[in-house]
Design a protein around this motif. Structure first.
Motif, PDB file in Angstrom:
ATOM      1  N   ARG A  21       0.937  -1.523  -0.189  1.00 19.22           N
ATOM      2  CA  ARG A  21      -0.158   0.013   0.147  1.00 19.22           C
ATOM      3  C   ARG A  21       1.046   1.601   0.397  1.00 19.22           C
ATOM      4  O   ARG A  21       1.125   1.907   0.685  1.00 19.22           O
ATOM      5  CB  ARG A  21      -0.624   0.039   0.941  1.00 19.22           C
ATOM      6  CG  ARG A  21      -2.020   1.226   0.928  1.00 19.22           C
ATOM      7  CD  ARG A  21      -2.878   0.905   2.233  1.00 19.22           C
ATOM      8  NE  ARG A  21      -3.856   2.215   2.306  1.00 19.22           N
ATOM      9  CZ  ARG A  21      -3.855   3.184   3.130  1.00 19.22           C
ATOM     10  NH1 ARG A  21      -2.566   3.487   3.142  1.00 19.22           N
ATOM     11  NH2 ARG A  21      -5.031   4.167   3.057  1.00 19.22           N
ATOM     12  N   LYS A  78       0.248   4.980  -0.821  1.00 21.52           N
ATOM     13  CA  LYS A  78      -0.520   5.705  -1.324  1.00 21.52           C
ATOM     14  C   LYS A  78       0.001   6.898  -2.092  1.00 21.52           C
ATOM     15  O   LYS A  78       0.846   7.192  -1.629  1.00 21.52           O
ATOM     16  CB  LYS A  78      -0.850   6.559  -0.577  1.00 21.52           C
ATOM     17  CG  LYS A  78      -2.736   5.233   0.000  1.00 21.52           C
ATOM     18  CD  LYS A  78      -3.681   5.023  -0.973  1.00 21.52           C
ATOM     19  CE  LYS A  78      -5.170   4.480  -0.615  1.00 21.52           C
ATOM     20  NZ  LYS A  78      -5.983   4.436  -1.690  1.00 21.52           N
ATOM     21  N   ASN A  81      -2.367  -2.134  -3.246  1.00 24.24           N
ATOM     22  CA  ASN A  81      -3.891  -1.814  -2.949  1.00 24.24           C
ATOM     23  C   ASN A  81      -4.061  -0.555  -4.086  1.00 24.24           C
ATOM     24  O   ASN A  81      -3.427  -0.401  -5.066  1.00 24.24           O
ATOM     25  CB  ASN A  81      -3.145  -0.942  -1.865  1.00 24.24           C
ATOM     26  CG  ASN A  81      -4.256   0.549  -1.473  1.00 24.24           C
ATOM     27  OD1 ASN A  81      -4.495   1.596  -1.623  1.00 24.24           O
ATOM     28  ND2 ASN A  81      -5.301  -0.025  -0.050  1.00 24.24           N
ATOM     29  N   ASP A  82      -5.791  -0.675  -4.361  1.00 26.04           N
ATOM     30  CA  ASP A  82      -6.147   0.100  -5.466  1.00 26.04           C
ATOM     31  C   ASP A  82      -6.440   0.383  -6.753  1.00 26.04           C
ATOM     32  O   ASP A  82      -6.628   0.087  -7.588  1.00 26.04           O
ATOM     33  CB  ASP A  82      -5.837   1.815  -5.022  1.00 26.04           C
ATOM     34  CG  ASP A  82      -5.770   2.416  -3.853  1.00 26.04           C
ATOM     35  OD1 ASP A  82      -6.841   2.182  -3.134  1.00 26.04           O
ATOM     36  OD2 ASP A  82      -5.279   3.811  -3.632  1.00 26.04           O
ATOM     37  N   ARG A  83      -5.171  -0.510  -7.328  1.00 22.47           N
ATOM     38  CA  ARG A  83      -4.687  -0.720  -8.313  1.00 22.47           C
ATOM     39  C   ARG A  83      -4.555  -1.922  -9.308  1.00 22.47           C
ATOM     40  O   ARG A  83      -4.198  -2.367  -9.382  1.00 22.47           O
ATOM     41  CB  ARG A  83      -3.032  -0.089  -8.723  1.00 22.47           C
ATOM     42  CG  ARG A  83      -2.750   1.216  -8.699  1.00 22.47           C
ATOM     43  CD  ARG A  83      -3.847   1.910  -9.535  1.00 22.47           C
ATOM     44  NE  ARG A  83      -3.084   2.028 -11.039  1.00 22.47           N
ATOM     45  CZ  ARG A  83      -1.986   2.654 -11.163  1.00 22.47           C
ATOM     46  NH1 ARG A  83      -1.597   3.890 -10.846  1.00 22.47           N
ATOM     47  NH2 ARG A  83      -1.854   2.817 -12.569  1.00 22.47           N
ATOM     48  N   HIS A  99      -7.261  -4.995  -3.369  1.00 22.93           N
ATOM     49  CA  HIS A  99      -7.943  -4.537  -2.779  1.00 22.93           C
ATOM     50  C   HIS A  99      -8.447  -3.018  -3.050  1.00 22.93           C
ATOM     51  O   HIS A  99      -7.644  -1.884  -3.235  1.00 22.93           O
ATOM     52  CB  HIS A  99      -7.455  -3.575  -1.233  1.00 22.93           C
ATOM     53  CG  HIS A  99      -7.814  -3.896   0.097  1.00 22.93           C
ATOM     54  ND1 HIS A  99      -8.719  -4.415   0.856  1.00 22.93           N
ATOM     55  CD2 HIS A  99      -8.425  -2.319   0.432  1.00 22.93           C
ATOM     56  CE1 HIS A  99      -9.653  -3.917   1.065  1.00 22.93           C
ATOM     57  NE2 HIS A  99      -9.642  -2.269   1.082  1.00 22.93           N
ATOM     58  N   ILE A 100      -9.858  -2.541  -3.181  1.00 23.16           N
ATOM     59  CA  ILE A 100      -9.914  -1.326  -3.789  1.00 23.16           C
ATOM     60  C   ILE A 100     -10.517  -1.104  -2.465  1.00 23.16           C
ATOM     61  O   ILE A 100     -10.938  -1.479  -1.502  1.00 23.16           O
ATOM     62  CB  ILE A 100     -10.818  -1.785  -4.671  1.00 23.16           C
ATOM     63  CG1 ILE A 100     -12.107  -2.791  -4.450  1.00 23.16           C
ATOM     64  CG2 ILE A 100     -10.055  -2.574  -5.930  1.00 23.16           C
ATOM     65  CD1 ILE A 100     -12.488  -2.999  -5.609  1.00 23.16           C
ATOM     66  N   GLY A 101     -10.493   0.785  -2.462  1.00 19.97           N
ATOM     67  CA  GLY A 101     -11.792   1.664  -1.775  1.00 19.97           C
ATOM     68  C   GLY A 101     -13.109   1.924  -2.307  1.00 19.97           C
ATOM     69  O   GLY A 101     -13.007   1.434  -4.042  1.00 19.97           O
ATOM     70  N   ASP A 109     -13.735   4.690  -2.961  1.00 14.09           N
ATOM     71  CA  ASP A 109     -13.237   6.156  -3.704  1.00 14.09           C
ATOM     72  C   ASP A 109     -12.698   5.157  -5.719  1.00 14.09           C
ATOM     73  O   ASP A 109     -12.536   5.972  -5.872  1.00 14.09           O
ATOM     74  CB  ASP A 109     -13.122   6.656  -3.388  1.00 14.09           C
ATOM     75  CG  ASP A 109     -13.321   7.623  -1.932  1.00 14.09           C
ATOM     76  OD1 ASP A 109     -14.910   7.350  -2.510  1.00 14.09           O
ATOM     77  OD2 ASP A 109     -13.307   7.638  -1.010  1.00 14.09           O
ATOM     78  N   ASP A 110     -12.098   4.393  -5.121  1.00 18.71           N
ATOM     79  CA  ASP A 110     -11.487   3.245  -6.225  1.00 18.71           C
ATOM     80  C   ASP A 110     -12.006   2.560  -7.365  1.00 18.71           C
ATOM     81  O   ASP A 110     -13.523   3.057  -7.731  1.00 18.71           O
ATOM     82  CB  ASP A 110     -10.625   2.641  -5.506  1.00 18.71           C
ATOM     83  CG  ASP A 110      -9.737   3.028  -4.617  1.00 18.71           C
ATOM     84  OD1 ASP A 110      -9.047   3.774  -4.675  1.00 18.71           O
ATOM     85  OD2 ASP A 110      -9.225   2.388  -3.257  1.00 18.71           O
ATOM     86  N   THR A 119     -13.147  -2.556   0.846  1.00 16.99           N
ATOM     87  CA  THR A 119     -13.261  -1.696   1.659  1.00 16.99           C
ATOM     88  C   THR A 119     -14.554  -1.479   2.178  1.00 16.99           C
ATOM     89  O   THR A 119     -15.003  -0.638   1.328  1.00 16.99           O
ATOM     90  CB  THR A 119     -12.506   0.061   1.563  1.00 16.99           C
ATOM     91  OG1 THR A 119     -11.346  -0.900   2.478  1.00 16.99           O
ATOM     92  CG2 THR A 119     -12.642   0.269   3.247  1.00 16.99           C
TER      93      THR A 119
END
Length: 216
Positions: free
Chosen positions: A41, A43, A71-73, A86-88, A90-91, A110
């Motif tokens: 992660r 950010k 994370n995120d991508r 892993h996505i939030g 807002d992702d 999330t």
């Protein structure tokens, strides 16, 4: 009926200025006790920085049977050979993440303190849902505060695994394992532990076992 399980899910610090040094720390930590996954992660880091981190850390984790989650991508997760993403909220939407990573990689979502969001993610096919933050955390600005009861309710009603995240450390891990978490996501509680990360992993596993004994 199989006994309940709860496993550690480590999250890297948000900056890794010394990849080789962190790799050595990570190796010792993973050798100290059971760890299911490592989330990388970083950010806001440029793609090349994320790629360098994955190149350095993924072999350490994967050689020990530890899943590597980016994370995120989702796009980078595929390109860099990670085990999942892993996505939030807002992702990228879950459907887009799944399309990018395919059916065989992990997608975790999330869900803050919302069973509604978690049920939507689970019904869409998420491999796990993450609830939190359960405790104050300096790792990120927590938008919500979750009550451990959400883990118990989830465990009683849903099959999709749940991850507890946010401010988790040795002193409070047992209660979340007892409440019903399938995984405890820990960052600063490991890397900033007074006796070192390896000691933290060992102590966290002991606390998880204590919590599971209460839950059984």
């Amino acid at each position: 009926m199989a006994p309940p399980l709860c496993r550690l899910y480590l999250i890297t610090p948000v900056r890794l200025d010394d990849l080789a040094g962190f790799g050595r720390v990570l190796s010792h930590a993973l050798d100290a006790g059971d760890v299911a996954a490592l989330q990388i992660r970083l950010k806001g880091a440029p793609d090349e920085v994320v790629a360098a981190a994955v190149d350095a850390l993924a072999p350490i984790a994967q050689s020990r049977g530890v899943a590597v989650i980016l994370n995120d991508r989702p796009d980078l997760a595929v390109r860099l050979g990670c085990d999942g993403v892993h996505i939030g909220q807002d992702d990228a939407p879950y459907a887009e993440a799944r399309r990018l990573v395919g059916k065989d990689r992990i997608v975790g979502v999330t869900c803050h303190d919302s069973r509604h969001l978690a049920m939507e993610a689970a019904e869409a096919g998420a491999d796990y849902v993450a609830f939190g933050a359960f405790f104050p955390t300096a790792t990120k600005a927590a938008k919500t505060r979750a009550d451990p009861e959400i883990l118990t309710i989830w465990q009683e009603s849903m099959q999709t695994p749940c991850v507890a995240i946010g401010g988790i450390q040795v002193a409070n891990a047992a209660g979340l394992a007892a409440a019903g978490a399938d995984f405890l996501a820990v960052s600063a509680g490991v890397w900033s532990y007074g006796d070192g990360p390896a000691a933290a992993v060992k102590a966290l596993n002991a606390e998880i076992a204590r919590g599971l004994a209460e839950r059984a």
